[in-house]
Write a protein that holds these residues in place. Structure first.
Motif, PDB file in Angstrom:
ATOM      1  N   MET A   1     -18.035 -41.436  28.723  1.00 33.69           N
ATOM      2  CA  MET A   1     -18.143 -40.551  29.858  1.00 33.69           C
ATOM      3  C   MET A   1     -19.572 -40.668  30.409  1.00 33.69           C
ATOM      4  O   MET A   1     -20.543 -40.600  29.680  1.00 33.69           O
ATOM      5  N   SER A   2     -19.675 -40.804  31.719  1.00 32.49           N
ATOM      6  CA  SER A   2     -20.989 -40.945  32.333  1.00 32.49           C
ATOM      7  C   SER A   2     -21.651 -39.584  32.511  1.00 32.49           C
ATOM      8  O   SER A   2     -21.012 -38.541  32.416  1.00 32.49           O
ATOM      9  N   ILE A   3     -22.935 -39.622  32.760  1.00 35.09           N
ATOM     10  CA  ILE A   3     -23.705 -38.396  32.972  1.00 35.09           C
ATOM     11  C   ILE A   3     -23.186 -37.662  34.209  1.00 35.09           C
ATOM     12  O   ILE A   3     -23.069 -36.438  34.201  1.00 35.09           O
ATOM     13  N   GLU A   4     -22.874 -38.416  35.272  1.00 32.95           N
ATOM     14  CA  GLU A   4     -22.379 -37.793  36.492  1.00 32.95           C
ATOM     15  C   GLU A   4     -21.064 -37.063  36.241  1.00 32.95           C
ATOM     16  O   GLU A   4     -20.840 -35.953  36.737  1.00 32.95           O
ATOM     17  N   ALA A   5     -20.196 -37.673  35.485  1.00 37.80           N
ATOM     18  CA  ALA A   5     -18.912 -37.053  35.175  1.00 37.80           C
ATOM     19  C   ALA A   5     -19.105 -35.802  34.329  1.00 37.80           C
ATOM     20  O   ALA A   5     -18.415 -34.787  34.531  1.00 37.80           O
ATOM     21  N   THR A   6     -20.034 -35.847  33.397  1.00 40.85           N
ATOM     22  CA  THR A   6     -20.312 -34.688  32.544  1.00 40.85           C
ATOM     23  C   THR A   6     -20.877 -33.536  33.365  1.00 40.85           C
ATOM     24  O   THR A   6     -20.450 -32.381  33.225  1.00 40.85           O
ATOM     25  N   VAL A   7     -21.814 -33.848  34.246  1.00 40.77           N
ATOM     26  CA  VAL A   7     -22.395 -32.810  35.106  1.00 40.77           C
ATOM     27  C   VAL A   7     -21.327 -32.240  36.029  1.00 40.77           C
ATOM     28  O   VAL A   7     -21.238 -31.018  36.235  1.00 40.77           O
ATOM     29  N   ASN A   8     -20.492 -33.104  36.593  1.00 32.68           N
ATOM     30  CA  ASN A   8     -19.421 -32.665  37.474  1.00 32.68           C
ATOM     31  C   ASN A   8     -18.441 -31.762  36.729  1.00 32.68           C
ATOM     32  O   ASN A   8     -18.013 -30.723  37.251  1.00 32.68           O
ATOM     33  N   ALA A   9     -18.104 -32.111  35.506  1.00 34.88           N
ATOM     34  CA  ALA A   9     -17.197 -31.293  34.712  1.00 34.88           C
ATOM     35  C   ALA A   9     -17.832 -29.935  34.408  1.00 34.88           C
ATOM     36  O   ALA A   9     -17.164 -28.888  34.475  1.00 34.88           O
ATOM     37  N   ALA A  10     -19.105 -29.913  34.099  1.00 32.57           N
ATOM     38  CA  ALA A  10     -19.803 -28.656  33.814  1.00 32.57           C
ATOM     39  C   ALA A  10     -19.843 -27.765  35.053  1.00 32.57           C
ATOM     40  O   ALA A  10     -19.620 -26.554  34.961  1.00 32.57           O
ATOM     41  N   LEU A  11     -20.109 -28.347  36.209  1.00 36.01           N
ATOM     42  CA  LEU A  11     -20.122 -27.573  37.447  1.00 36.01           C
ATOM     43  C   LEU A  11     -18.741 -27.031  37.783  1.00 36.01           C
ATOM     44  O   LEU A  11     -18.602 -25.889  38.241  1.00 36.01           O
ATOM     45  N   ASN A  12     -17.720 -27.826  37.560  1.00 37.46           N
ATOM     46  CA  ASN A  12     -16.354 -27.367  37.802  1.00 37.46           C
ATOM     47  C   ASN A  12     -15.991 -26.205  36.886  1.00 37.46           C
ATOM     48  O   ASN A  12     -15.347 -25.243  37.319  1.00 37.46           O
ATOM     49  N   LEU A  13     -16.398 -26.295  35.622  1.00 35.70           N
ATOM     50  CA  LEU A  13     -16.130 -25.202  34.687  1.00 35.70           C
ATOM     51  C   LEU A  13     -16.885 -23.941  35.084  1.00 35.70           C
ATOM     52  O   LEU A  13     -16.361 -22.823  34.980  1.00 35.70           O
ATOM     53  N   GLU A  14     -18.103 -24.091  35.566  1.00 39.20           N
ATOM     54  CA  GLU A  14     -18.882 -22.937  36.001  1.00 39.20           C
ATOM     55  C   GLU A  14     -18.226 -22.278  37.217  1.00 39.20           C
ATOM     56  O   GLU A  14     -18.112 -21.046  37.289  1.00 39.20           O
ATOM     57  N   ASN A  15     -17.782 -23.087  38.172  1.00 38.55           N
ATOM     58  CA  ASN A  15     -17.098 -22.544  39.345  1.00 38.55           C
ATOM     59  C   ASN A  15     -15.799 -21.844  38.950  1.00 38.55           C
ATOM     60  O   ASN A  15     -15.463 -20.783  39.492  1.00 38.55           O
TER      61      ASN A  15
END
Length: 63
Positions: A1-15
């Motif tokens: 998993m790339s860093i961008e995907a991890t950050v995107n997943a974290a932001l989606n979970l926060e939203n």
């Protein structure tokens, strides 16, 4: 998993968490309003007992 995907997943979970929190607050407010309404209806339908006068203030307990 790339860093961008991890950050995107974290932001989606926060939203998602923020959206769920807003929905929960709305549900609580709605349930509180319904509880107040039901309480008012029940209190209005409950007959009030006499507190003074010759009728309805004494109970004859001799039978």
């Amino acid at each position: 998993m790339s860093i961008e995907a991890t950050v995107n997943a974290a932001l989606n979970l926060e939203n998602f968490a923020l959206h769920q929190s807003a929905q929960l607050n709305l549900l609580r407010e709605t349930l509180d309003n319904q509880a107040r309404t039901v309480t008012a209806i029940v209190e209005a339908a409950t007959p009030k007992l006499a507190t003074s006068g010759p009728l309805g203030t004494n109970v004859n307990t001799y039978a």
